[in-house]
Design a protein around this motif. Structure first.
Motif, PDB file in Angstrom:
ATOM      1  N   ILE A  26      36.702  49.297  39.434  1.00 54.57           N
ATOM      2  CA  ILE A  26      37.122  48.151  40.231  1.00 54.57           C
ATOM      3  C   ILE A  26      38.399  47.572  39.633  1.00 54.57           C
ATOM      4  CG2 ILE A  26      36.477  45.851  41.070  1.00 54.57           C
ATOM      5  CD1 ILE A  26      33.511  46.758  40.463  1.00 54.57           C
ATOM      6  N   ILE A  27      39.436  47.442  40.439  1.00 55.43           N
ATOM      7  CA  ILE A  27      40.661  46.774  40.004  1.00 55.43           C
ATOM      8  C   ILE A  27      40.971  45.660  40.992  1.00 55.43           C
ATOM      9  CG2 ILE A  27      43.113  46.969  39.502  1.00 55.43           C
ATOM     10  CD1 ILE A  27      42.710  49.844  38.751  1.00 55.43           C
ATOM     11  N   ALA A  28      40.928  44.427  40.493  1.00 58.12           N
ATOM     12  CA  ALA A  28      41.233  43.256  41.307  1.00 58.12           C
ATOM     13  C   ALA A  28      42.610  42.723  40.923  1.00 58.12           C
ATOM     14  CB  ALA A  28      40.172  42.178  41.112  1.00 58.12           C
ATOM     15  N   VAL A  29      43.508  42.669  41.887  1.00 58.55           N
ATOM     16  CA  VAL A  29      44.827  42.073  41.684  1.00 58.55           C
ATOM     17  C   VAL A  29      44.827  40.730  42.409  1.00 58.55           C
ATOM     18  CG1 VAL A  29      47.301  42.262  42.135  1.00 58.55           C
ATOM     19  CG2 VAL A  29      46.004  44.279  41.443  1.00 58.55           C
ATOM     20  N   HIS A  30      44.842  39.665  41.619  1.00 62.26           N
ATOM     21  CA  HIS A  30      44.761  38.336  42.207  1.00 62.26           C
ATOM     22  C   HIS A  30      46.105  37.862  42.726  1.00 62.26           C
ATOM     23  CE1 HIS A  30      44.675  33.831  41.993  1.00 62.26           C
ATOM     24  NE2 HIS A  30      43.591  34.055  42.689  1.00 62.26           N
ATOM     25  N   SER A  31      47.161  38.031  41.928  1.00 61.64           N
ATOM     26  CA  SER A  31      48.464  37.499  42.323  1.00 61.64           C
ATOM     27  C   SER A  31      49.595  38.269  41.650  1.00 61.64           C
ATOM     28  CB  SER A  31      48.576  36.022  41.931  1.00 61.64           C
ATOM     29  OG  SER A  31      49.887  35.525  42.139  1.00 61.64           O
ATOM     30  N   SER A  32      50.706  38.411  42.373  1.00 60.51           N
ATOM     31  CA  SER A  32      51.934  38.947  41.785  1.00 60.51           C
ATOM     32  C   SER A  32      53.102  38.011  42.073  1.00 60.51           C
ATOM     33  CB  SER A  32      52.223  40.350  42.337  1.00 60.51           C
ATOM     34  OG  SER A  32      52.398  40.304  43.749  1.00 60.51           O
ATOM     35  N   VAL A  33      52.782  36.743  42.313  1.00 61.09           N
ATOM     36  CA  VAL A  33      53.818  35.758  42.630  1.00 61.09           C
ATOM     37  C   VAL A  33      54.826  35.638  41.490  1.00 61.09           C
ATOM     38  CG1 VAL A  33      54.250  33.291  43.034  1.00 61.09           C
ATOM     39  CG2 VAL A  33      52.374  34.455  44.223  1.00 61.09           C
ATOM     40  N   LEU A  34      54.335  35.610  40.245  1.00 61.24           N
ATOM     41  CA  LEU A  34      55.214  35.443  39.091  1.00 61.24           C
ATOM     42  C   LEU A  34      55.709  36.768  38.529  1.00 61.24           C
ATOM     43  CD1 LEU A  34      53.298  32.595  37.224  1.00 61.24           C
ATOM     44  CD2 LEU A  34      55.287  32.390  38.724  1.00 61.24           C
ATOM     45  N   GLY A  35      55.091  37.870  38.941  1.00 62.64           N
ATOM     46  CA  GLY A  35      55.465  39.178  38.429  1.00 62.64           C
ATOM     47  C   GLY A  35      54.304  40.139  38.597  1.00 62.64           C
ATOM     48  N   GLN A  50      27.892  45.434  42.104  1.00 66.52           N
ATOM     49  CA  GLN A  50      28.465  44.266  42.774  1.00 66.52           C
ATOM     50  C   GLN A  50      28.636  43.091  41.820  1.00 66.52           C
ATOM     51  OE1 GLN A  50      25.959  46.120  43.905  1.00 66.52           O
ATOM     52  NE2 GLN A  50      26.121  46.486  46.103  1.00 66.52           N
ATOM     53  N   ASP A  51      27.803  43.025  40.779  1.00 65.58           N
ATOM     54  CA  ASP A  51      27.969  41.985  39.762  1.00 65.58           C
ATOM     55  C   ASP A  51      29.262  42.212  38.983  1.00 65.58           C
ATOM     56  OD1 ASP A  51      25.495  40.752  40.393  1.00 65.58           O
ATOM     57  OD2 ASP A  51      24.441  42.239  39.189  1.00 65.58           O
ATOM     58  N   GLY A  52      29.590  43.480  38.763  1.00 63.25           N
ATOM     59  CA  GLY A  52      30.865  43.803  38.130  1.00 63.25           C
ATOM     60  C   GLY A  52      32.036  43.398  39.010  1.00 63.25           C
ATOM     61  N   LEU A  53      31.889  43.572  40.310  1.00 64.19           N
ATOM     62  CA  LEU A  53      32.932  43.145  41.250  1.00 64.19           C
ATOM     63  C   LEU A  53      33.149  41.643  41.163  1.00 64.19           C
ATOM     64  CD1 LEU A  53      34.846  43.436  43.662  1.00 64.19           C
ATOM     65  CD2 LEU A  53      32.838  43.410  45.161  1.00 64.19           C
ATOM     66  N   GLU A  54      32.073  40.878  41.146  1.00 61.69           N
ATOM     67  CA  GLU A  54      32.199  39.418  41.040  1.00 61.69           C
ATOM     68  C   GLU A  54      32.908  39.032  39.748  1.00 61.69           C
ATOM     69  OE1 GLU A  54      28.390  37.627  41.497  1.00 61.69           O
ATOM     70  OE2 GLU A  54      28.061  38.442  43.510  1.00 61.69           O
ATOM     71  N   ASP A  55      32.594  39.730  38.664  1.00 57.11           N
ATOM     72  CA  ASP A  55      33.259  39.477  37.389  1.00 57.11           C
ATOM     73  C   ASP A  55      34.759  39.751  37.501  1.00 57.11           C
ATOM     74  OD1 ASP A  55      32.523  38.349  35.017  1.00 57.11           O
ATOM     75  OD2 ASP A  55      31.946  40.207  34.031  1.00 57.11           O
ATOM     76  N   ALA A  56      35.111  40.868  38.135  1.00 59.73           N
ATOM     77  CA  ALA A  56      36.526  41.224  38.297  1.00 59.73           C
ATOM     78  C   ALA A  56      37.277  40.171  39.097  1.00 59.73           C
ATOM     79  CB  ALA A  56      36.646  42.589  38.970  1.00 59.73           C
ATOM     80  N   LEU A  57      36.648  39.642  40.134  1.00 59.21           N
ATOM     81  CA  LEU A  57      37.291  38.620  40.952  1.00 59.21           C
ATOM     82  C   LEU A  57      37.525  37.339  40.151  1.00 59.21           C
ATOM     83  CD1 LEU A  57      35.287  39.056  44.287  1.00 59.21           C
ATOM     84  CD2 LEU A  57      37.583  39.901  43.770  1.00 59.21           C
ATOM     85  N   ARG A  58      36.515  36.913  39.418  1.00 53.47           N
ATOM     86  CA  ARG A  58      36.649  35.690  38.620  1.00 53.47           C
ATOM     87  C   ARG A  58      37.682  35.865  37.509  1.00 53.47           C
ATOM     88  NH1 ARG A  58      30.905  35.636  38.968  1.00 53.47           N
ATOM     89  NH2 ARG A  58      30.811  36.660  36.935  1.00 53.47           N
ATOM     90  N   LEU A  59      37.578  36.986  36.802  1.00 50.22           N
ATOM     91  CA  LEU A  59      38.441  37.196  35.647  1.00 50.22           C
ATOM     92  C   LEU A  59      39.899  37.395  36.044  1.00 50.22           C
ATOM     93  CD1 LEU A  59      36.030  39.544  33.684  1.00 50.22           C
ATOM     94  CD2 LEU A  59      36.723  37.252  32.964  1.00 50.22           C
ATOM     95  N   SER A  60      40.146  38.050  37.162  1.00 47.19           N
ATOM     96  CA  SER A  60      41.530  38.248  37.595  1.00 47.19           C
ATOM     97  C   SER A  60      42.167  36.933  38.009  1.00 47.19           C
ATOM     98  CB  SER A  60      41.591  39.263  38.743  1.00 47.19           C
ATOM     99  OG  SER A  60      40.800  38.849  39.843  1.00 47.19           O
ATOM    100  N   ALA A  61      41.403  36.066  38.676  1.00 48.21           N
ATOM    101  CA  ALA A  61      41.932  34.744  39.028  1.00 48.21           C
ATOM    102  C   ALA A  61      42.219  33.931  37.771  1.00 48.21           C
ATOM    103  CB  ALA A  61      40.938  34.008  39.930  1.00 48.21           C
ATOM    104  N   ALA A  62      41.349  34.057  36.774  1.00 46.83           N
ATOM    105  CA  ALA A  62      41.577  33.349  35.509  1.00 46.83           C
ATOM    106  C   ALA A  62      42.829  33.860  34.809  1.00 46.83           C
ATOM    107  CB  ALA A  62      40.359  33.494  34.598  1.00 46.83           C
ATOM    108  N   MET A  63      43.101  35.162  34.934  1.00 43.63           N
ATOM    109  CA  MET A  63      44.315  35.714  34.331  1.00 43.63           C
ATOM    110  C   MET A  63      45.572  35.158  34.988  1.00 43.63           C
ATOM    111  SD  MET A  63      43.599  37.530  31.728  1.00 43.63           S
ATOM    112  CE  MET A  63      45.263  38.123  31.488  1.00 43.63           C
ATOM    113  N   THR A  64      45.529  34.966  36.302  1.00 44.85           N
ATOM    114  CA  THR A  64      46.672  34.345  36.983  1.00 44.85           C
ATOM    115  C   THR A  64      46.942  32.970  36.399  1.00 44.85           C
ATOM    116  OG1 THR A  64      46.332  35.533  39.071  1.00 44.85           O
ATOM    117  CG2 THR A  64      47.514  33.452  39.195  1.00 44.85           C
TER     118      THR A  64
END
Length: 356
Positions: A26-35, A50-64
């Motif tokens: 699973i690769i979640a890309v939350h944003s590329s606004v800044l790069g 699916q629990d891993g998917l939820e983790d990816a969504l949360r963690l990618s948003a946190a990285m943004t």
């Protein structure tokens, strides 16, 4: 699948079945606004993929949020592989899985780069790097910036210094804002262990805890009090430092806390966002984890992606102290949580009203 109803705040979420292992990558890309997006690669056991998917969504948003708050030209992303229960990740299977991950990253054609996270290491990045150039935090002997744990610990120490000053810590001789304060470090992995040593050097009194009883040796060596995780989390201390996995701050635990602040490198500390308000109601300062834990990515991005000198990377990491001091002041002035001020800062830098 940008803007899809399932993940309205993510630019893309790609789930591919590894050609070698058949495991979902699973690769979640939350944003590329800044790069271009960047974020760690997590290999962990989950009850359902699916629990891993939820983790990816949360963690990618946190990285943004982490990159934006740090002023870095990167967006947030995350790789998660959910290992099925009972799956034996032998060395050969691990190599195959890392190759599958490399293929998945390469397929995004530079829109995302990955690095170590829970369940992966700098050496794993070398294997992933055989399939893609979009990887960082490889060992220094392989041309990378190495283990990000020391810089993550250094950045957390910088955040703690700002909070220590806010709490009135430090001796009259000016030996530092953490001297004489009592801190509970919950989780003694690579980051937590180094942080405990730095805090001891800074003159703090420590309560240490980990699910691995073997880590008690560190507590003995530092002259710290050893406690079980729940006991440490609810100990009578000045600052609780969550340094293990996330979700530790729940609505149920807040009434049990006996600290004045919570500041640590663990990701996703809040079980639900409303916990930040509950902490403020109790007069407990909480510095968002994507601020306190940013040292590792700041160092890696500065050295590997920005190609800047090591001294500049360390200076940027130390700058977390100034960032946190400013957030604390703004939160006091506005009568709001540090989390609210941080979110406003991130929104302003992203130019968006909604972080997702």
């Amino acid at each position: 699948m940008p803007g899809s109803p399932q993940w309205p705040h993510h630019e893309s979420v790609v789930i591919s079945s590894g050609a070698r292992t058949g495991l979902p990558v699973i690769i979640a890309v939350h944003s590329s606004v800044l790069g271009p997006a960047a974020g760690g690669c997590r290999i962990w056991r989950y009850p359902r993929w699916q629990d891993g998917l939820e983790d990816a969504l949360r963690l990618s948003a946190a990285m943004t949020a982490k990159f934006a708050a740090a002023g870095l030209a990167c967006g947030g992303g995350k790789t998660v592989v959910a290992l099925p229960e009972g799956y034996d990740l032998t060395p050969d299977r691990r190599h195959d899985l890392l190759s599958d991950i490399g293929d998945a990253v390469e397929a995004l054609d530079g829109r995302y780069a990955t690095a170590p996270d829970v369940g992966t290491s700098t050496l794993d990045m070398v294997v992933i790097g055989e399939r893609t150039s979009h990887v960082f935090c490889k060992p220094t002997e392989h041309g990378g910036s190495g283990d990000s744990s020391p810089a993550t610990a250094d950045g957390t120490l910088a955040a703690l210094r700002a909070v220590g000053a806010r709490l009135g810590g430090g001796a009259a001789d000016g030996t530092g804002p953490l001297r004489g304060l009592r801190l509970a470090v919950v989780g003694l992995g690579n980051v937590g262990s180094r942080l405990a040593e730095l805090l001891s050097e800074a003159g703090a009194e420590l309560v240490l805890s980990d699910i691995d009883a073997g880590k008690r040796e560190l507590a003995d060596r530092l002259g710290a009090t050893w406690a079980e995780p729940h006991e440490a989390l609810t100990a009578e201390v000045d600052i609780v430092v969550p340094a293990a996995l996330g979700g530790v701050l729940t609505e149920q635990i807040v009434p049990e806390l006996r600290c004045r602040a919570v500041v640590g490198p663990a990701n996703n500390q809040l079980a639900v966002p409303q916990v930040a308000d509950s902490l403020q109601t109790r007069g407990i300062v909480w510095v968002p984890d994507h601020i306190a834990s940013a040292g590792g990515v700041i160092h890696a991005v500065t050295v590997e992606l920005d190609k800047r000198p090591e001294d500049e990377a360390r200076q940027r990491v130390r700058g977390i102290e100034h960032t946190v001091a400013g957030l604390l002041q703004d939160a006091d002035s506005g009568g709001v949580t540090v989390a609210a001020v941080t979110e406003e800062l991130v929104r302003a830098r992203l130019g968006t009203p909604d972080l997702g």
